[in-house]
Design a protein around this motif. Structure first.
Motif, PDB file in Angstrom:
ATOM      1  N   GLU A   1       0.194  -5.638  -1.316  1.00  0.00           N
ATOM      2  CA  GLU A   1      -0.744  -4.479  -1.777  1.00  0.00           C
ATOM      3  C   GLU A   1      -0.914  -4.667  -3.140  1.00  0.00           C
ATOM      4  O   GLU A   1      -2.317  -4.699  -3.693  1.00  0.00           O
ATOM      5  CB  GLU A   1      -0.189  -3.284  -1.575  1.00  0.00           C
ATOM      6  N   VAL A   2       0.005  -4.822  -4.039  1.00  0.00           N
ATOM      7  CA  VAL A   2      -0.337  -4.688  -5.460  1.00  0.00           C
ATOM      8  C   VAL A   2      -0.756  -5.908  -5.781  1.00  0.00           C
ATOM      9  O   VAL A   2      -1.785  -5.823  -6.749  1.00  0.00           O
ATOM     10  CB  VAL A   2       1.105  -4.424  -6.181  1.00  0.00           C
ATOM     11  N   ILE A   3      -0.189  -6.776  -5.573  1.00  0.00           N
ATOM     12  CA  ILE A   3      -0.824  -8.210  -6.117  1.00  0.00           C
ATOM     13  C   ILE A   3      -2.407  -8.516  -5.359  1.00  0.00           C
ATOM     14  O   ILE A   3      -3.206  -8.907  -6.219  1.00  0.00           O
ATOM     15  CB  ILE A   3      -0.209  -9.284  -5.695  1.00  0.00           C
ATOM     16  N   GLY A   4      -2.412  -8.107  -4.254  1.00  0.00           N
ATOM     17  CA  GLY A   4      -3.702  -8.329  -3.767  1.00  0.00           C
ATOM     18  C   GLY A   4      -4.781  -7.290  -3.959  1.00  0.00           C
ATOM     19  O   GLY A   4      -6.010  -7.637  -4.551  1.00  0.00           O
ATOM     20  N   GLU A   5      -4.552  -6.179  -4.890  1.00  0.00           N
ATOM     21  CA  GLU A   5      -5.363  -5.263  -5.428  1.00  0.00           C
ATOM     22  C   GLU A   5      -5.605  -5.634  -6.613  1.00  0.00           C
ATOM     23  O   GLU A   5      -6.873  -5.604  -7.301  1.00  0.00           O
ATOM     24  CB  GLU A   5      -4.704  -3.807  -5.467  1.00  0.00           C
ATOM     25  N   HIS A   6      -4.621  -6.123  -7.583  1.00  0.00           N
ATOM     26  CA  HIS A   6      -4.985  -6.257  -9.170  1.00  0.00           C
ATOM     27  C   HIS A   6      -5.307  -7.923  -9.195  1.00  0.00           C
ATOM     28  O   HIS A   6      -5.896  -8.154 -10.299  1.00  0.00           O
ATOM     29  CB  HIS A   6      -3.964  -5.862  -9.868  1.00  0.00           C
ATOM     30  N   LYS A   7      -4.981  -8.663  -8.437  1.00  0.00           N
ATOM     31  CA  LYS A   7      -5.124 -10.138  -8.673  1.00  0.00           C
ATOM     32  C   LYS A   7      -4.746 -10.695  -9.831  1.00  0.00           C
ATOM     33  O   LYS A   7      -5.674 -11.199 -10.663  1.00  0.00           O
ATOM     34  CB  LYS A   7      -6.594 -10.468  -8.224  1.00  0.00           C
ATOM     35  N   PRO A   8      -3.575 -10.428 -10.567  1.00  0.00           N
ATOM     36  CA  PRO A   8      -3.294 -11.083 -11.623  1.00  0.00           C
ATOM     37  C   PRO A   8      -3.287 -12.541 -11.957  1.00  0.00           C
ATOM     38  O   PRO A   8      -3.014 -13.366 -10.708  1.00  0.00           O
ATOM     39  CB  PRO A   8      -1.780 -10.677 -11.789  1.00  0.00           C
TER      40      PRO A   8
ATOM     41  N   VAL B   1      10.582  -4.706  -5.269  1.00  0.00           N
ATOM     42  CA  VAL B   1      10.233  -6.062  -4.867  1.00  0.00           C
ATOM     43  C   VAL B   1      11.124  -6.612  -3.500  1.00  0.00           C
ATOM     44  O   VAL B   1      10.495  -7.497  -2.772  1.00  0.00           O
ATOM     45  CB  VAL B   1      10.717  -7.151  -5.999  1.00  0.00           C
ATOM     46  N   GLN B   2      11.802  -5.416  -2.935  1.00  0.00           N
ATOM     47  CA  GLN B   2      12.516  -5.912  -1.478  1.00  0.00           C
ATOM     48  C   GLN B   2      11.457  -5.346  -0.688  1.00  0.00           C
ATOM     49  O   GLN B   2      11.748  -5.734   0.476  1.00  0.00           O
ATOM     50  CB  GLN B   2      13.685  -5.216  -1.510  1.00  0.00           C
ATOM     51  N   ASP B   3      10.480  -4.856  -1.038  1.00  0.00           N
ATOM     52  CA  ASP B   3       9.316  -4.324   0.116  1.00  0.00           C
ATOM     53  C   ASP B   3       8.156  -5.412   0.204  1.00  0.00           C
ATOM     54  O   ASP B   3       7.247  -5.499  -0.845  1.00  0.00           O
ATOM     55  CB  ASP B   3       8.687  -2.862  -0.380  1.00  0.00           C
ATOM     56  N   PRO B   4       8.170  -6.319   1.037  1.00  0.00           N
ATOM     57  CA  PRO B   4       7.279  -7.353   1.038  1.00  0.00           C
ATOM     58  C   PRO B   4       5.440  -6.798   1.245  1.00  0.00           C
ATOM     59  O   PRO B   4       4.802  -7.182   0.642  1.00  0.00           O
ATOM     60  CB  PRO B   4       7.492  -8.256   2.276  1.00  0.00           C
ATOM     61  N   GLN B   5       5.374  -5.748   2.000  1.00  0.00           N
ATOM     62  CA  GLN B   5       4.281  -5.311   2.334  1.00  0.00           C
ATOM     63  C   GLN B   5       3.510  -4.721   0.968  1.00  0.00           C
ATOM     64  O   GLN B   5       2.378  -4.638   0.354  1.00  0.00           O
ATOM     65  CB  GLN B   5       4.114  -4.213   3.379  1.00  0.00           C
ATOM     66  N   ARG B   6       4.685  -4.022   0.041  1.00  0.00           N
ATOM     67  CA  ARG B   6       4.234  -3.240  -1.009  1.00  0.00           C
ATOM     68  C   ARG B   6       3.726  -4.432  -2.215  1.00  0.00           C
ATOM     69  O   ARG B   6       2.796  -4.313  -2.789  1.00  0.00           O
ATOM     70  CB  ARG B   6       5.578  -2.583  -1.788  1.00  0.00           C
ATOM     71  N   MET B   7       4.514  -5.719  -2.056  1.00  0.00           N
ATOM     72  CA  MET B   7       4.211  -6.724  -3.169  1.00  0.00           C
ATOM     73  C   MET B   7       2.809  -7.217  -2.553  1.00  0.00           C
ATOM     74  O   MET B   7       1.692  -7.447  -3.876  1.00  0.00           O
ATOM     75  CB  MET B   7       5.187  -7.566  -2.978  1.00  0.00           C
TER      76      MET B   7
END
Length: 606
Positions: free
Chosen positions: A346-353, A338-344
């Motif tokens: 990517e994940v939330i943008g891909e899955h759109k929970p 969660v400390q990696d803003p870019q990774r967050m």
């Protein structure tokens, strides 16, 4: 006896009883009757015989386990006999124009007596002559209600359990001296120590399925004054759903003694929010995060993203959930920090929970006192990264898992969690996403909590280490905490801090004493050692500060704190400055900001 033999035998027995009843009824009344019609008597007997078998099959009279017969079976017999007699009377009325009421009433009485007697005689024989012969231990049952009576009967006639109930106790004075299955109600809860000594009781069973935790603690305290082994009857819901038998006794657990009943949640509302949706849980491999995942799966979301930094912990929860839910839920394990803003992003943008439950955090108070930078990176910047990604990608609800240590915090961990709350409260003012926080106290059995530590210390013979004899904490179970988090997501409007009504705080020393006795040791065998308050710890915790308190509950036993106004410029200015501060400066600024003190130090930090 097999089904193929049992039914014909009972039908034959009933045929004899039916014919005997109507003819005996007629000949008993014959001297007082002015008729004799052998043809009508024969027809009536055949109709009665046929109708009896029809109604007996209709009410499954031949399929009952009569060794367990009770009032319900007697009612079924009465229905079958009454309807068959009524059918016979109707045939008499149609065929002869007259109903021989006295004969039919006498037949009904003989019919009931013989049918009921034939069935219940088997139960009487079994109860009297087929009791288990193995030696059983003297047992006292606490609770003379339906649960206690059912348990007593199972124990008496079961060969699988070596316990023999010899007495009941119950606090209802109307039950004193009454007997059930030959076992007397000998007194109330306070009489337990004397009864145990007088009757040489070896086991005590708490058999009150609806028992509140407050009363359970009182009963346990009384029972623990004796040397008898203490057990508790399983939950009524587990018995009713067939998960366990009534006699499947369990040990009394620490959770039973919290002194507070669990919160009943609004299952239908939760289902509407979760079923068929995509949900994401950060920290999914942790104690709280993994339990949130388990609870969520019961509502069958369409997709669940299990996000965590620890590879093995995510693997474990993924494998566990796949065994039961892989056919209905798309499970997506994601290794990410969660400390990696870019990774967050990517994940939330891909899955759109639709909903995010943010459980990733550092939570150990003394450890974070020595490692404040890690607490800041994980608890503050991690929360900010996930929350901002949720806002950008249009997540409907974001739920932050917080802690009672965020209230007036004197320590780094509590301060970072309070600032995390401030971040989502600030974002809630401007975002379409509903940002909320959920606060609860210590979680029994979670990683780093006192219960696993106490258990390990007891296993090696002690001592059990407690910081201070008067230190108190609020406690709840992991499933309860997880359900609260899920419920909060359905109540969210934006910016709230939800708090569970956790009852009275519990002394850590009392918790240690209870765990020692529950483990089968006395306080003389396992010593309690007081080590002193550790850095950053408080003597007691609070769930809301004085500015947040509002009395009304938004849901049974769930409160919502008032949103304290937060200046976004102040907050984000301090957060940015944290990256460059020294350790000592960071500690002071965190506590100052978390406690909302407008001091010189805060102005310097800006």
């Amino acid at each position: 006896m097999t089904y193929q033999k049992r039914v014909p035998l009972l039908m034959l027995l009933d045929s004899v009883i039916v014919m005997l009843s109507i003819y005996a009824g007629y000949y008993i009344l014959h001297p007082y009757s002015n008729f004799y019609n052998s043809k009508l008597l024969l027809v009536s007997s055949l109709v009665l015989l046929a109708s009896h078998h029809i109604f007996a099959l209709r009410y499954r009279l031949y399929l009952k386990a009569w060794e367990y017969a009770s009032v319900g079976e007697m009612i079924i017999i009465a229905k079958a006999v009454t309807f068959s007699i009524a059918t016979t009377g109707l045939v008499q009325l149609i065929g002869a124009g007259h109903v021989h009421i006295r004969v039919l009433l006498m037949t009904w009485m003989l019919h009931m007596l013989l049918i009921g007697g034939s069935r219940f005689s088997w139960r009487m024989y079994r109860d009297r002559f087929m009791q288990p012969t193995c030696k059983k231990k003297q047992t006292l049952i606490v609770g003379a209600g339906s649960g206690g009576a059912t348990l007593a009967r199972q124990l008496i006639y079961s060969n699988d359990v070596d316990l023999m109930p010899v007495a009941f106790v119950d606090d209802d004075p109307r039950k004193y001296m009454l007997e059930m299955y030959g076992i007397k109600v000998c007194g109330g809860i306070d009489d337990i120590p004397a009864l145990v000594e007088r009757m040489k009781i070896e086991h005590i069973i708490i058999a009150i399925p609806s028992l509140s935790r407050r009363k359970a603690r009182r009963i346990y305290e009384v029972c623990s004054q004796t040397e008898a082994e203490i057990k508790i009857m399983p939950l009524l819901e587990d018995v009713m759903t067939g998960k366990v038998e009534v006699s499947a006794l369990r040990n009394v657990e620490v959770e039973d003694l919290l002194g507070r009943d669990t919160v009943e949640l609004d299952i239908s509302t939760i289902s509407q929010s979760i079923t068929g949706e995509t949900v994401l849980v950060t920290g999914a491999g942790g104690s709280i995060g993994s339990e949130i995942c388990r609870q969520l799966c019961k509502f069958h979301p369409k997709k669940m993203i299990l996000l965590g930094h620890g590879e093995y912990s995510i693997y474990k929860i993924d494998m566990e959930l796949r065994k039961e839910y892989s056919e209905h839920i798309e499970l997506v394990p994601v290794i990410a920090d969660v400390q990696d803003p870019q990774r967050m992003q990517e994940v939330i943008g891909e899955h759109k929970p639709r909903v995010i439950y943010h459980a990733a955090a550092h939570k150990h108070v003394p450890l974070m006192e020595g490692n404040p930078r890690e607490a800041v990176k994980n608890n503050i910047f991690g929360t900010k990264n996930v929350a901002e990604a949720a806002d950008i990608h249009g997540v409907d609800t974001f739920v932050l898992i917080s802690t009672d240590k965020a209230v007036n915090p004197p320590n780094v961990m509590g301060a970072t969690k309070r600032i995390a709350e401030m971040i989502i409260q600030t974002m809630a003012k401007e975002s379409e996403t509903k940002f909320v926080a959920v606060r609860f106290g210590n979680v029994l059995g979670s990683r780093g909590s006192v219960i696993p530590l106490f258990k390990k210390q007891i296993e090696v013979g002690g001592p059990v280490t407690v910081t201070h004899p008067d230190m108190t904490r609020y406690f709840m179970t992991i499933p309860e905490a997880s359900r609260l988090v899920i419920q909060a997501g359905t109540l969210a409007r934006g910016g709230e801090v939800f708090v569970l009504d956790m009852g009275e705080p519990v002394k850590i020393s009392d918790l240690a004493k209870n765990l020692i006795t529950l483990s089968g040791y006395s306080l003389d065998e396992i010593e309690i050692e007081y080590t002193g308050i550790r850095p950053g710890e408080k003597m007691f915790e609070e769930l809301l500060n004085e500015n947040e308190v509002q009395e009304e509950q938004v849901f049974p036993k769930i409160h919502v704190g008032k949103a304290d106004p937060i200046d976004k410029q102040d907050l984000y200015g301090v957060i940015e400055r944290l990256k460059e501060m020294s350790i000592d400066e960071m500690k002071g600024t965190l506590v100052t900001m978390a406690n909302r003190k407008r001091t010189r130090e805060l102005q310097v930090a800006r």
